[in-house]
Design a protein around this motif. Structure first.
Motif, PDB file in Angstrom:
ATOM      1  N   LEU A   7      -1.056   6.239  -7.795  1.00  0.00           N
ATOM      2  CA  LEU A   7      -1.548   5.839  -6.466  1.00  0.00           C
ATOM      3  C   LEU A   7      -0.444   6.060  -5.438  1.00  0.00           C
ATOM      4  O   LEU A   7       0.613   5.431  -5.505  1.00  0.00           O
ATOM      5  N   ASP A   8      -0.678   6.923  -4.473  1.00  0.00           N
ATOM      6  CA  ASP A   8       0.307   7.224  -3.436  1.00  0.00           C
ATOM      7  C   ASP A   8      -0.178   6.655  -2.107  1.00  0.00           C
ATOM      8  O   ASP A   8      -1.052   7.219  -1.467  1.00  0.00           O
ATOM      9  N   GLU A   9       0.377   5.509  -1.727  1.00  0.00           N
ATOM     10  CA  GLU A   9       0.005   4.818  -0.486  1.00  0.00           C
ATOM     11  C   GLU A   9      -1.520   4.682  -0.357  1.00  0.00           C
ATOM     12  O   GLU A   9      -2.103   5.011   0.675  1.00  0.00           O
ATOM     13  N   PRO A  10      -2.212   4.179  -1.392  1.00  0.00           N
ATOM     14  CA  PRO A  10      -3.677   4.184  -1.383  1.00  0.00           C
ATOM     15  C   PRO A  10      -4.314   3.241  -0.370  1.00  0.00           C
ATOM     16  O   PRO A  10      -5.465   3.434  -0.005  1.00  0.00           O
ATOM     17  N   LEU A  11      -3.581   2.248   0.107  1.00  0.00           N
ATOM     18  CA  LEU A  11      -4.183   1.239   0.980  1.00  0.00           C
ATOM     19  C   LEU A  11      -3.600   1.245   2.393  1.00  0.00           C
ATOM     20  O   LEU A  11      -3.958   0.410   3.217  1.00  0.00           O
ATOM     21  N   SER A  12      -2.727   2.178   2.673  1.00  0.00           N
ATOM     22  CA  SER A  12      -1.967   2.143   3.930  1.00  0.00           C
ATOM     23  C   SER A  12      -2.816   2.253   5.199  1.00  0.00           C
ATOM     24  O   SER A  12      -2.428   1.730   6.232  1.00  0.00           O
ATOM     25  N   ALA A  13      -3.962   2.903   5.152  1.00  0.00           N
ATOM     26  CA  ALA A  13      -4.766   3.111   6.358  1.00  0.00           C
ATOM     27  C   ALA A  13      -5.903   2.097   6.509  1.00  0.00           C
ATOM     28  O   ALA A  13      -6.770   2.263   7.355  1.00  0.00           O
ATOM     29  N   LEU A  14      -5.873   1.044   5.704  1.00  0.00           N
ATOM     30  CA  LEU A  14      -6.980   0.091   5.707  1.00  0.00           C
ATOM     31  C   LEU A  14      -6.657  -1.156   6.532  1.00  0.00           C
ATOM     32  O   LEU A  14      -5.502  -1.536   6.685  1.00  0.00           O
ATOM     33  N   ASP A  15      -7.711  -1.810   7.026  1.00  0.00           N
ATOM     34  CA  ASP A  15      -7.512  -3.063   7.740  1.00  0.00           C
ATOM     35  C   ASP A  15      -7.099  -4.141   6.735  1.00  0.00           C
ATOM     36  O   ASP A  15      -7.331  -4.001   5.531  1.00  0.00           O
ATOM     37  N   PRO A  16      -6.450  -5.211   7.200  1.00  0.00           N
ATOM     38  CA  PRO A  16      -5.895  -6.225   6.291  1.00  0.00           C
ATOM     39  C   PRO A  16      -6.906  -6.838   5.311  1.00  0.00           C
ATOM     40  O   PRO A  16      -6.573  -7.059   4.149  1.00  0.00           O
ATOM     41  N   LEU A  22      -9.001  -4.731  -1.949  1.00  0.00           N
ATOM     42  CA  LEU A  22      -8.713  -3.636  -2.877  1.00  0.00           C
ATOM     43  C   LEU A  22      -7.468  -3.917  -3.720  1.00  0.00           C
ATOM     44  O   LEU A  22      -7.385  -3.462  -4.867  1.00  0.00           O
ATOM     45  N   GLN A  23      -6.526  -4.680  -3.195  1.00  0.00           N
ATOM     46  CA  GLN A  23      -5.380  -5.108  -4.016  1.00  0.00           C
ATOM     47  C   GLN A  23      -5.879  -5.940  -5.191  1.00  0.00           C
ATOM     48  O   GLN A  23      -5.428  -5.763  -6.324  1.00  0.00           O
ATOM     49  N   GLU A  24      -6.811  -6.839  -4.921  1.00  0.00           N
ATOM     50  CA  GLU A  24      -7.403  -7.659  -5.983  1.00  0.00           C
ATOM     51  C   GLU A  24      -8.105  -6.781  -7.024  1.00  0.00           C
ATOM     52  O   GLU A  24      -7.987  -7.014  -8.225  1.00  0.00           O
ATOM     53  N   LEU A  25      -8.834  -5.781  -6.552  1.00  0.00           N
ATOM     54  CA  LEU A  25      -9.536  -4.875  -7.457  1.00  0.00           C
ATOM     55  C   LEU A  25      -8.544  -4.091  -8.320  1.00  0.00           C
ATOM     56  O   LEU A  25      -8.730  -3.964  -9.530  1.00  0.00           O
ATOM     57  N   ILE A  26      -7.487  -3.586  -7.724  1.00  0.00           N
ATOM     58  CA  ILE A  26      -6.469  -2.846  -8.480  1.00  0.00           C
ATOM     59  C   ILE A  26      -5.852  -3.741  -9.548  1.00  0.00           C
ATOM     60  O   ILE A  26      -5.710  -3.334 -10.706  1.00  0.00           O
ATOM     61  N   LEU A  27      -5.503  -4.971  -9.188  1.00  0.00           N
ATOM     62  CA  LEU A  27      -4.936  -5.909 -10.166  1.00  0.00           C
ATOM     63  C   LEU A  27      -5.916  -6.196 -11.298  1.00  0.00           C
ATOM     64  O   LEU A  27      -5.540  -6.215 -12.480  1.00  0.00           O
ATOM     65  N   SER A  28      -7.153  -6.408 -10.941  1.00  0.00           N
ATOM     66  CA  SER A  28      -8.184  -6.695 -11.932  1.00  0.00           C
ATOM     67  C   SER A  28      -8.355  -5.541 -12.914  1.00  0.00           C
ATOM     68  O   SER A  28      -8.398  -5.746 -14.133  1.00  0.00           O
ATOM     69  N   ASP A  43       5.132  -0.884   1.728  1.00  0.00           N
ATOM     70  CA  ASP A  43       4.735  -2.224   2.131  1.00  0.00           C
ATOM     71  C   ASP A  43       5.264  -3.244   1.103  1.00  0.00           C
ATOM     72  O   ASP A  43       4.709  -3.392   0.021  1.00  0.00           O
ATOM     73  N   VAL A  44       6.358  -3.932   1.455  1.00  0.00           N
ATOM     74  CA  VAL A  44       7.005  -4.851   0.519  1.00  0.00           C
ATOM     75  C   VAL A  44       6.072  -5.975   0.056  1.00  0.00           C
ATOM     76  O   VAL A  44       6.013  -6.260  -1.142  1.00  0.00           O
ATOM     77  N   PRO A  45       5.294  -6.634   0.922  1.00  0.00           N
ATOM     78  CA  PRO A  45       4.364  -7.653   0.423  1.00  0.00           C
ATOM     79  C   PRO A  45       3.365  -7.090  -0.600  1.00  0.00           C
ATOM     80  O   PRO A  45       3.017  -7.758  -1.570  1.00  0.00           O
ATOM     81  N   GLU A  46       2.931  -5.861  -0.390  1.00  0.00           N
ATOM     82  CA  GLU A  46       2.021  -5.227  -1.334  1.00  0.00           C
ATOM     83  C   GLU A  46       2.724  -4.985  -2.670  1.00  0.00           C
ATOM     84  O   GLU A  46       2.136  -5.188  -3.742  1.00  0.00           O
ATOM     85  N   ILE A  47       3.969  -4.584  -2.629  1.00  0.00           N
ATOM     86  CA  ILE A  47       4.747  -4.373  -3.849  1.00  0.00           C
ATOM     87  C   ILE A  47       4.899  -5.691  -4.602  1.00  0.00           C
ATOM     88  O   ILE A  47       4.716  -5.741  -5.817  1.00  0.00           O
ATOM     89  N   TYR A  48       5.244  -6.765  -3.888  1.00  0.00           N
ATOM     90  CA  TYR A  48       5.338  -8.089  -4.518  1.00  0.00           C
ATOM     91  C   TYR A  48       4.044  -8.440  -5.245  1.00  0.00           C
ATOM     92  O   TYR A  48       4.060  -8.972  -6.338  1.00  0.00           O
ATOM     93  N   ARG A  49       2.942  -8.147  -4.606  1.00  0.00           N
ATOM     94  CA  ARG A  49       1.638  -8.536  -5.145  1.00  0.00           C
ATOM     95  C   ARG A  49       1.202  -7.697  -6.331  1.00  0.00           C
ATOM     96  O   ARG A  49       0.604  -8.200  -7.273  1.00  0.00           O
TER      97      ARG A  49
END
Length: 74
Positions: A7-16, A22-28, A43-49
């Motif tokens: 995944l190369d910056e898959p969520l960068s252009a999306l609204d919060p 989608l972060q939840e979906l990826i984790l799941s 995105d450091v918060p995204e990396i943490y998550r």
């Protein structure tokens, strides 16, 4: 059921809201299928998550490696 997901910056252009969803979906999916996931993100918060292990690249070389909570400790 891929063995590795790239995944190369898959969520960068999306609204919060959509980004969080989608972060939840990826984790799941990651936990469900035990897939190795390589995620590129600035995105450091995204990396943490999303990350359990981080490699930091600078000018094409890995300069740091470890847990996100240690690497990005302020």
């Amino acid at each position: 059921k891929p063995k590795i997901l790239l995944l190369d910056e898959p969520l960068s252009a999306l609204d919060p809201e959509l980004r969080l969803s989608l972060q939840e979906l990826i984790l799941s999916l990651h936990h469900r299928f035990k897939t190795t996931t390589v995620l590129v993100s600035h995105d450091v918060p995204e990396i943490y998550r999303l990350a359990s292990h981080v490699k930091v690249m600078e000018q094409g070389s890995i300069t740091k490696e470890g847990l996100p909570t240690i690497l990005f400790k302020q």
